[in-house]
Write a protein that holds these residues in place. Structure first.
Motif, short mmCIF file in Angstrom:
data_model
loop_
_atom_site.label_atom_id
_atom_site.label_comp_id
_atom_site.label_asym_id
_atom_site.label_seq_id
_atom_site.Cartn_x
_atom_site.Cartn_y
_atom_site.Cartn_z
N UNK A 128 -4.35 6.36 0.93
CA UNK A 128 -3.63 5.26 0.99
C UNK A 128 -4.25 4.40 -0.09
N UNK A 129 -3.57 3.89 -1.35
CA UNK A 129 -3.89 3.02 -2.32
C UNK A 129 -2.83 1.97 -2.76
N UNK A 130 -3.18 1.07 -3.42
CA UNK A 130 -2.21 -0.03 -3.77
C UNK A 130 -1.30 0.62 -4.94
N UNK A 131 -1.62 1.59 -5.58
CA UNK A 131 -0.94 2.16 -6.90
C UNK A 131 -0.18 3.32 -6.59
N UNK A 132 1.00 3.55 -6.54
CA UNK A 132 1.41 4.76 -5.93
C UNK A 132 1.40 6.03 -6.98
N UNK A 133 1.21 5.86 -8.12
CA UNK A 133 0.74 6.78 -9.06
C UNK A 133 -0.81 7.39 -8.96
N UNK A 134 -1.61 6.38 -8.70
CA UNK A 134 -3.05 6.82 -8.31
C UNK A 134 -2.95 7.64 -6.89
N UNK A 135 -2.26 7.25 -5.83
CA UNK A 135 -2.26 7.47 -4.71
C UNK A 135 -1.79 8.98 -4.57
N UNK A 139 0.94 -1.18 -0.05
CA UNK A 139 0.07 0.10 0.17
C UNK A 139 0.88 1.35 0.03
N UNK A 140 0.67 2.42 -0.95
CA UNK A 140 1.33 3.42 -0.81
C UNK A 140 0.60 4.70 -0.74
N UNK A 141 1.11 5.64 -0.03
CA UNK A 141 0.34 6.56 0.54
C UNK A 141 0.92 8.14 -0.38
N UNK A 142 -0.10 8.78 -0.88
CA UNK A 142 0.00 10.00 -1.49
C UNK A 142 -0.12 11.10 -0.48
N UNK A 143 0.78 12.00 -0.41
CA UNK A 143 0.76 12.86 0.61
C UNK A 143 0.87 14.25 -0.23
#
Length: 748
Positions: free
Chosen positions: A199-206, A67-71
């Motif tokens: 928090x999403x499985x795709x880093x770009x989408x996060x 899981x990736x966090x986009x902040x």
């Protein structure tokens, strides 16, 4: 050659304290070093446990999706009064906290989540679309279909929940709800910064989703400011006409003053004049410095103007001239030549006359050059003086001009400030009007993106490094706990220190473990001399025994143990072999239940022995066997019970008769725990050597057997720690007596 035994020193405190007091002190004291040694001995097992746990954790983590966090970070400005308000501005610090909390709630609102879903088309994205998510491995309907029960499916529909196809609205609502659950908004410390995390499985989408929510919040602020901007537009237009007229009047006054004074660019003229004044000042400073230097040189020359040539040419200003130096060198050379020829020739000699003429020529040239240099110094002084005077006049002229320009500039600035203030107010209203017309009032948004979300390079969940560290630490702690528990439950003897501290009996020798040897080879190990370490310990034990008793040596030696298979017979056999090299020795096998002497030395199975002698069925001379220098008395055939034979009155006379024939009698005793034979034999012995198998014999059983022997006043001489695995002990950090270390040092 025998090695002298290591000296055994009893612990005075433990020797005189009661047993219960010693145990009480040991329980009240925590020996951290002991715990560390236990852990160190098991460090390889702990390491393997840590590796196994880490490998298992890594395997489990490999099945968990990352899981990736986009902040993204937003700055929320404080709530300020509007630009066009005429009300008194009061202290609004009390409402700042409530205002920031309101903005936090707005960032978590469903409206922003819906904006992000629409902007990024999350309802069709494979990561967020529930229709495109991976299903479970099997469903009940598929399982029944695989069993060829398809014809029964309609009848079983009431047991299996039917799947309802969701509508687009349901998908949109579900994606929006999931996005709200995966969005976290929080303050950064006690600042006005808000951190939006998705928090999403795709880093770009996060990262894109976090930026979309942040931008959606700003866009919503823009939309809200549209209405207020349009409301103020009409009033601002009327006010703008008045400001334009005021600006025009101020500009007319400024232009009239410029035309009256004939000014074009006061600032530029003042700057040029100031630069000229600065340059003139710098040149005047240089001119004054040059004048001072020229005047100094001039004064020096004037002071010696009536002097002779030598004094005038010695002035530094004159002497520094290259031609003067050259002519001085020529004069000195001609003078040296005249002095040389005058001592050799008379005053009328042509050579001397020519030299004198050359000297006069050099002197005249020097005088002429000196005068030219002096004249040049006077000329430089006059020029420097004139230059300094000219620059001084120019400096005063520039200063007067600058003062005049400053007076005009002051009045011009008064008019210019009035024009600038009118223009600033007019331009402010123009800008405000344009912002209102374009519905883009930036100040009303109250937020801006400080740090846009970037694509995360590493997953935020699961935190594999932290999990692996925690697993490794937990595994290490569990391994340490298991090592301590195993050590606490393993109540056996491992080191010589444990033997001495627990039993309070001298440790005679530590016998190493001999592997890959048969029972018969072990019985002859000292005689064959195939294991140097083992033989050294037997020699050490022999020396102890020979020194025991002083003038009255221990003639009858009983070798006993707690249980069977502790190596008691091996110690007795090899000890007898070692003593047979120095004395006449008899080895007696008194273990009539498990006799080993006949098996070890290939005696006939029906050969008579100790049992036959005590029963009176055989003569002593017929029972003794000789192997090399050693006489042996086997156990013999068992007729009456062994305890009855050893309790008979024939045992004491038999031993007395053997004492007269042998210097040393070694008796191999039965195990002390199983039968009472050892106790009966100990009464007729001068010394009892107690054999303990390392890491095998329980401490409690050894203490019980030794207590029985001591209560029966048996002469317990000491303990032998047998079958010690030195390699294992060294790896586990155990330390034994210095016998092996000294032997290693001597045999290198």
């Amino acid at each position: 050659m025998d090695n002298s035994p290591s000296i055994y020193v009893e612990r005075p405190l433990q020797a005189h304290l009661p047993q219960h007091q010693q145990h009480g002190e040991e329980k009240d004291t925590i020996d951290l070093l002991k715990f560390w040694r236990v852990i160190w001995r098991a460090h390889w097992k702990i390491a393997w446990l840590v590796l196994l746990a880490c490998a298992l954790a890594m395997t489990i983590l490999s099945f968990i999706p990352a899981q990736y966090i986009g902040s993204a970070t937003l700055l929320i400005k404080e709530k300020t009064p509007p630009l066009l308000t005429f009300q008194q501005v009061t202290d609004s610090s009390s409402g700042t906290v409530d205002y920031l909390q309101t903005q936090l709630a707005l960032l978590q609102s469903r409206d922003l989540a819906e904006r992000a879903v629409k902007k990024l088309n999350l309802t069709t994205n494979p990561v967020t679309d529930p229709r495109q998510q991976p299903q479970s491995w099997f469903t009940p309907r598929e399982w029944l279909a695989n069993l060829d029960l398809g014809q029964w499916l309609p009848a079983l529909d009431f047991l299996i929940p039917q799947q309802v196809t969701p509508t687009e609205t349901d998908i949109f609502n579900e994606v929006t709800q999931n996005l709200m659950k995966r969005t976290d908004v929080k303050f950064v410390g006690k600042s006005q910064l808000l951190n939006i995390e998705v928090l999403l499985p795709d880093p770009d989408l996060a990262a894109a989703t976090a930026n979309a929510i942040a931008q959606g919040f700003i866009d919503s602020q823009f939309d809200n400011s549209l209405k207020s901007s349009q409301t103020n537009a009409s009033w601002m237009n009327s006010r703008l006409v008045e400001l334009r007229n005021n600006l025009r009047i101020a500009e007319d006054k400024l232009q009239a003053y410029r035309e009256e004074q004939g000014l074009v660019d006061v600032g530029g003229v003042a700057t040029i004049s100031a630069n000229e004044l600065e340059m003139t000042g710098n040149r005047m400073i240089d001119a004054r410095r040059n004048l001072a230097e020229a005047e100094s040189r001039y004064r020096q020359v004037q002071a010696l103007s009536n002097g002779d040539l030598s004094r005038l040419s010695s002035v530094p200003a004159v002497l520094s001239n290259a031609l003067v130096q050259k002519f001085q060198a020529q004069q000195a050379k001609a003078q040296a030549k005249v002095e040389e020829l005058s001592g050799r020739y008379g005053p009328k000699h042509p050579t001397l006359i020519a030299a004198l003429a050359e000297l006069r020529t050099a002197t005249d040239s020097l005088r002429l050059q000196v005068r030219q240099v002096v004249a040049s110094i006077e000329q430089d002084y006059q020029l420097a003086k004139a230059s300094e005077s000219s620059l001084h006049k120019s400096f005063n002229s520039n200063k007067t001009q600058i003062q005049d320009i400053s007076r005009k500039e002051f009045q011009l600035r008064e008019l210019q400030r009035e024009v600038d203030s009118s223009r600033a107010l007019y331009e402010t209203f123009i800008t405000r009007l344009k912002e209102t017309a374009a519905t883009s009032d930036m100040d009303s948004t109250k937020a801006r993106i400080v740090d846009p979300a970037i694509v995360p390079l590493e997953p935020s969940k699961p935190r594999k490094t932290l999990i692996m560290v925690i697993v490794a630490i937990a595994a290490a702690l569990i391994g340490m706990a298991l090592a301590l528990i195993s050590e606490a439950r393993n109540k056996t003897f491992k080191t010589d220190e444990a033997v001495e501290s627990t039993l309070n009996i001298p440790l005679l020798s530590v016998v190493p473990l001999v592997t890959k040897r048969s029972r018969r080879q072990l019985a002859r190990l000292f005689d064959d001399n195939e294991h140097p370490r083992f033989c050294e310990t037997i020699r050490n034990l022999r020396t102890w025994l020979m020194l025991h008793g002083g003038e009255k040596p221990s003639q009858v030696v009983l070798v006993a143990s707690t249980m069977a298979d502790e190596g008691k017979s091996t110690i007795a056999n090899n000890l007898a072999y070692s003593l047979a090299l120095l004395e006449r020795v008899l080895l007696i096998d008194a273990d009539m239940r498990r006799s080993s002497l006949s098996l070890n030395f290939d005696f006939p199975a029906d050969s008579p022995g100790l049992a036959n002698v005590l029963a009176g069925t055989a003569r002593l001379e017929d029972c003794i066997r000789t192997v090399g220098n050693l006489d042996m008395l086997p156990a013999g055939k068992l007729a009456p019970p062994p305890l009855d034979l050893l309790s008979s009155p024939c045992l004491a006379p038999l031993l007395e008769a053997l004492k007269s024939r042998y210097q040393r009698i070694i008796i191999d005793s039965p195990p002390a725990q199983m039968v009472s034979d050892a106790l009966l034999l100990a009464k007729h012995s001068d010394a009892v050597i107690y054999v303990i198998k390392a890491e095998s014999t329980p401490v409690s059983q050894v203490q019980k057997c030794l207590a029985i022997l001591q209560q029966s006043h048996a002469p317990v001489f000491g303990v032998v720690l047998n079958q010690v695995d030195l390699r294992k002990a060294r790896k586990q950090g155990y330390s034994h007596s210095d016998t092996f270390q000294n032997y290693d040092y001597l045999t290198r």
